[in-house]
Design a protein around this motif. Structure first.
Motif, PDB file in Angstrom:
ATOM      1  N   LYS A  67     -10.301  -9.865  11.861  1.00 28.74           N
ATOM      2  CA  LYS A  67      -9.063 -10.189  11.129  1.00 28.74           C
ATOM      3  C   LYS A  67      -9.031  -9.540   9.740  1.00 28.74           C
ATOM      4  O   LYS A  67      -8.697 -10.179   8.737  1.00 28.74           O
ATOM      5  N   ILE A  68      -9.393  -8.269   9.686  1.00 27.93           N
ATOM      6  CA  ILE A  68      -9.392  -7.516   8.432  1.00 27.93           C
ATOM      7  C   ILE A  68      -8.101  -6.696   8.350  1.00 27.93           C
ATOM      8  O   ILE A  68      -7.754  -5.953   9.262  1.00 27.93           O
ATOM      9  N   GLN A  69      -7.368  -6.864   7.248  1.00 27.96           N
ATOM     10  CA  GLN A  69      -6.125  -6.139   7.037  1.00 27.96           C
ATOM     11  C   GLN A  69      -6.415  -4.699   6.601  1.00 27.96           C
ATOM     12  O   GLN A  69      -7.401  -4.431   5.910  1.00 27.96           O
ATOM     13  N   TYR A  70      -5.536  -3.773   6.986  1.00 25.03           N
ATOM     14  CA  TYR A  70      -5.705  -2.390   6.559  1.00 25.03           C
ATOM     15  C   TYR A  70      -4.364  -1.666   6.611  1.00 25.03           C
ATOM     16  O   TYR A  70      -3.431  -2.100   7.284  1.00 25.03           O
ATOM     17  N   VAL A 138      -3.509  -0.606  -4.404  1.00 17.94           N
ATOM     18  CA  VAL A 138      -4.514  -1.648  -4.132  1.00 17.94           C
ATOM     19  C   VAL A 138      -3.982  -3.033  -4.495  1.00 17.94           C
ATOM     20  O   VAL A 138      -4.338  -4.029  -3.857  1.00 17.94           O
ATOM     21  N   ARG A 139      -3.119  -3.106  -5.502  1.00 15.16           N
ATOM     22  CA  ARG A 139      -2.495  -4.395  -5.834  1.00 15.16           C
ATOM     23  C   ARG A 139      -1.649  -4.904  -4.674  1.00 15.16           C
ATOM     24  O   ARG A 139      -1.679  -6.093  -4.334  1.00 15.16           O
ATOM     25  N   ARG A 140      -0.900  -3.997  -4.081  1.00 17.41           N
ATOM     26  CA  ARG A 140      -0.031  -4.411  -2.972  1.00 17.41           C
ATOM     27  C   ARG A 140      -0.837  -4.736  -1.721  1.00 17.41           C
ATOM     28  O   ARG A 140      -0.488  -5.648  -0.972  1.00 17.41           O
ATOM     29  N   LEU A 141      -1.917  -3.993  -1.491  1.00 16.08           N
ATOM     30  CA  LEU A 141      -2.774  -4.294  -0.348  1.00 16.08           C
ATOM     31  C   LEU A 141      -3.436  -5.658  -0.518  1.00 16.08           C
ATOM     32  O   LEU A 141      -3.566  -6.426   0.441  1.00 16.08           O
ATOM     33  N   PHE A 142      -3.823  -5.967  -1.740  1.00 17.32           N
ATOM     34  CA  PHE A 142      -4.445  -7.254  -2.057  1.00 17.32           C
ATOM     35  C   PHE A 142      -3.459  -8.391  -1.783  1.00 17.32           C
ATOM     36  O   PHE A 142      -3.798  -9.404  -1.160  1.00 17.32           O
ATOM     37  N   LYS A 143      -2.227  -8.181  -2.220  1.00 15.97           N
ATOM     38  CA  LYS A 143      -1.191  -9.183  -1.995  1.00 15.97           C
ATOM     39  C   LYS A 143      -0.889  -9.337  -0.505  1.00 15.97           C
ATOM     40  O   LYS A 143      -0.754 -10.454   0.012  1.00 15.97           O
ATOM     41  N   GLN A 144      -0.813  -8.211   0.202  1.00 18.03           N
ATOM     42  CA  GLN A 144      -0.519  -8.217   1.629  1.00 18.03           C
ATOM     43  C   GLN A 144      -1.608  -8.908   2.437  1.00 18.03           C
ATOM     44  O   GLN A 144      -1.342  -9.556   3.452  1.00 18.03           O
ATOM     45  N   ALA A 145      -2.878  -8.780   1.989  1.00 15.49           N
ATOM     46  CA  ALA A 145      -4.012  -9.370   2.695  1.00 15.49           C
ATOM     47  C   ALA A 145      -4.251 -10.817   2.295  1.00 15.49           C
ATOM     48  O   ALA A 145      -5.240 -11.417   2.723  1.00 15.49           O
ATOM     49  N   GLY A 146      -3.375 -11.372   1.474  1.00 11.80           N
ATOM     50  CA  GLY A 146      -3.546 -12.758   1.054  1.00 11.80           C
ATOM     51  C   GLY A 146      -4.794 -12.963   0.231  1.00 11.80           C
ATOM     52  O   GLY A 146      -5.494 -13.969   0.358  1.00 11.80           O
ATOM     53  N   SER A 147      -5.113 -11.966  -0.602  1.00  6.55           N
ATOM     54  CA  SER A 147      -6.275 -11.989  -1.497  1.00  6.55           C
ATOM     55  C   SER A 147      -7.604 -11.818  -0.767  1.00  6.55           C
ATOM     56  O   SER A 147      -8.671 -11.967  -1.363  1.00  6.55           O
ATOM     57  N   ASN A 148      -7.563 -11.533   0.523  1.00  9.66           N
ATOM     58  CA  ASN A 148      -8.792 -11.247   1.260  1.00  9.66           C
ATOM     59  C   ASN A 148      -9.122  -9.765   1.151  1.00  9.66           C
ATOM     60  O   ASN A 148      -8.309  -8.957   0.703  1.00  9.66           O
ATOM     61  N   GLU A 149     -10.322  -9.417   1.604  1.00 10.17           N
ATOM     62  CA  GLU A 149     -10.713  -8.015   1.573  1.00 10.17           C
ATOM     63  C   GLU A 149      -9.821  -7.204   2.516  1.00 10.17           C
ATOM     64  O   GLU A 149      -9.427  -7.672   3.588  1.00 10.17           O
ATOM     65  N   SER A 150      -9.504  -5.971   2.127  1.00 11.25           N
ATOM     66  CA  SER A 150      -8.713  -5.092   2.983  1.00 11.25           C
ATOM     67  C   SER A 150      -9.191  -3.659   2.799  1.00 11.25           C
ATOM     68  O   SER A 150     -10.005  -3.366   1.920  1.00 11.25           O
ATOM     69  N   VAL A 187     -10.309  -3.932  -2.324  1.00  6.99           N
ATOM     70  CA  VAL A 187      -9.876  -2.895  -1.392  1.00  6.99           C
ATOM     71  C   VAL A 187     -10.921  -1.784  -1.377  1.00  6.99           C
ATOM     72  O   VAL A 187     -11.291  -1.247  -2.418  1.00  6.99           O
ATOM     73  N   ARG A 188     -11.400  -1.475  -0.191  1.00  4.37           N
ATOM     74  CA  ARG A 188     -12.315  -0.344  -0.020  1.00  4.37           C
ATOM     75  C   ARG A 188     -11.638   0.743   0.811  1.00  4.37           C
ATOM     76  O   ARG A 188     -10.598   0.508   1.420  1.00  4.37           O
ATOM     77  N   ILE A 189     -12.241   1.908   0.823  1.00  3.10           N
ATOM     78  CA  ILE A 189     -11.674   3.046   1.537  1.00  3.10           C
ATOM     79  C   ILE A 189     -12.528   3.358   2.767  1.00  3.10           C
ATOM     80  O   ILE A 189     -13.762   3.413   2.679  1.00  3.10           O
ATOM     81  N   LEU A 190     -11.858   3.557   3.886  1.00  4.34           N
ATOM     82  CA  LEU A 190     -12.514   3.996   5.116  1.00  4.34           C
ATOM     83  C   LEU A 190     -12.040   5.414   5.400  1.00  4.34           C
ATOM     84  O   LEU A 190     -10.850   5.651   5.621  1.00  4.34           O
ATOM     85  N   LEU A 191     -12.962   6.359   5.366  1.00  3.00           N
ATOM     86  CA  LEU A 191     -12.646   7.760   5.613  1.00  3.00           C
ATOM     87  C   LEU A 191     -12.908   8.080   7.081  1.00  3.00           C
ATOM     88  O   LEU A 191     -14.003   7.830   7.591  1.00  3.00           O
ATOM     89  N   VAL A 192     -11.916   8.641   7.747  1.00  3.47           N
ATOM     90  CA  VAL A 192     -12.029   8.920   9.175  1.00  3.47           C
ATOM     91  C   VAL A 192     -11.663  10.381   9.429  1.00  3.47           C
ATOM     92  O   VAL A 192     -10.574  10.821   9.058  1.00  3.47           O
ATOM     93  N   GLY A 193     -12.566  11.126  10.041  1.00  2.00           N
ATOM     94  CA  GLY A 193     -12.272  12.531  10.312  1.00  2.00           C
ATOM     95  C   GLY A 193     -13.290  13.191  11.204  1.00  2.00           C
ATOM     96  O   GLY A 193     -14.265  12.579  11.634  1.00  2.00           O
TER      97      GLY A 193
END
Length: 427
Positions: A67-70, A138-150, A187-193
């Protein structure tokens, strides 16, 4: 008599599915464990592997279970926007519309304020918030995730690493990992390539190693095993589609042949297994759910012609001639097509060449290194050097599949025959 309940082909084989197809997901326990372990460490994460090998399915499955938002930033948009910063602004605007910060009233000329109210023109001003783009995101991601990690996922990283300025820009974002103002938004970054050794790209713009200390790689998301492909095909065709395979003893066509052929022509790349599977499943449905040798051959040919046309042109640009006996470059390309892995050295290729062509290579100096350098050069390269410059990789797994398709060895004579699209398939 009750009819068999069958699942439609497009719900079984989903090469470009938006969501993880649980019924056809191949669990790779060690990779999932490594990714989950990485999630528990306070660093950005790198997932890498060849195109179509399941990188996206891996993180989608794990994130869904935990249940991790991204949100996903496709690095291809950096090409069109010109910078990572602009691409981030575009993503932010999609997440939340710009706020209406006010309006201006224009009064028609010659009228007073009271009488001219009907003529007032209201011009809304939509303005983006003022903070630095990544901070606003990152502020908006934090808000979107309900203050959980995203996570911010940057997909198709290969589009960025080709440009040193973009690598510098990305490095700056990674540096915010332990910055107090940014870190509080979790908020952390996941690099995919696709590139391997991504750390080397960051090293070129950061000799102090500060970026490298903020990222961690999980093991390469590579191709499936042949047994995984067999199980996947068995589940898709015979458990879900409930197809019948009609054996042909004269040609040797049976289930084992069928499974091996899927493994061979897909190079065990999950996406291509699904693409070939969908092609065959649709035709099987039209054929009263019967898989025949003729149907299989036609579907493989159709898939090759549809999916690999650009790779055909690439390889034709490097192949010596229609039929050759000792064409070294053709022998190199043939050998590359037989590799199970995607990375190799000149020594690896030479050893395998001598195994495949023991007569024509005996006592000869092969100069494989020069051939590989040629295949990695020009306008239509087949392979590329790794960042260290000592090994090579295919530009795309499809090139390996095309090499398997086009070059056929004529038995003990060691003569290579170059096949065309309209020629028959031999497996």
């Amino acid at each position: 008599m009750l009819k068999k309940r069958r699942t439609p082909p497009e719900k079984i084989f989903t090469p470009k599915g938006k969501h993880v197809n649980k019924s056809m997901y191949v669990q790779r326990i060690e990779l999932e464990k490594a990714f989950i372990k990485a999630l528990r460490k306070p660093k950005h994460i790198i997932i890498y592997g060849e195109s179509g090998c399941g990188k996206t399915w891996l993180y989608k499955k794990v994130f869904a279970e935990r249940k991790i938002q991204y949100e996903v930033l496709n690095a291809a948009t950096v090409n069109s926007t010109g910078s990572i910063s602009t691409a981030i602004k575009s993503l932010t605007s999609r997440l939340e519309p710009f706020e209406n910060t006010g309006y201006e009233e224009k009064i028609s000329a010659g009228g007073n304020v009271v009488l001219a109210k009907a003529d007032l023109e209201h011009t809304k001003k939509y303005e983006a918030s003022t903070p630095e783009p990544y901070l606003e995101l990152v502020r908006r991601l934090f808000k979107q995730a309900g203050s959980n990690e995203s996570f911010l996922i940057i997909e198709n990283l290969e589009h960025i690493v080709k440009n040193e300025q973009w690598v510098r820009e990305l490095s700056s974002l990674l540096m915010y990992l332990d910055d107090e103002e940014y870190a509080k938004y979790r908020v952390r970054i996941l690099l995919v390539g696709t590139p391997s050794n991504l750390r080397d790209y960051f090293s070129k713009v950061d000799s102090s190693q500060t970026i490298i200390n903020r990222v961690q790689e999980i093991p390469e998301v590579s191709v499936l095993s042949s047994n995984d492909v067999k199980n996947l095909a068995d589940r898709g065709f015979f458990q879900l589609l409930k197809a019948n395979l009609i054996e042909d003893r004269e040609s040797g066509f049976n289930k084992n042949f069928f499974f091996n052929a899927l493994s061979w022509f897909s190079a065990n790349v999950p996406q291509y297994v699904h693409e070939i599977g969908l092609e065959i499943a649709i035709e099987t449905e039209l054929n009263d759910y019967n898989i025949t040798n003729e149907l299989y051959i036609g579907c493989i040919r159709n898939w090759v012609q549809e999916a690999l046309v650009s790779e055909n042109a690439r390889i034709e640009a490097h192949i010596n001639s229609k039929t050759t006996k000792h064409g070294r470059r053709n022998q190199v390309i043939y050998t590359l097509g037989r590799f199970l892995g995607n990375e190799f050295s000149a020594q690896d290729v030479e050893e395998q060449m001598r195994n495949h062509f023991p007569i024509s290579t005996k006592g000869k100096t092969l100069n494989v290194s020069a051939n590989l350098t040629e295949l990695a050069s020009g306008n239509s390269p087949l392979i590329r050097k790794t960042p260290q410059g000592t090994r090579f990789r295919f530009l795309d797994p499809k090139i390996k599949i095309m090499a398997r398709w086009m070059l056929e060895k004529d038995g003990s004579k060691e003569k290579l025959i170059v096949k065309k699209f309209d020629e028959s398939i031999k497996f």
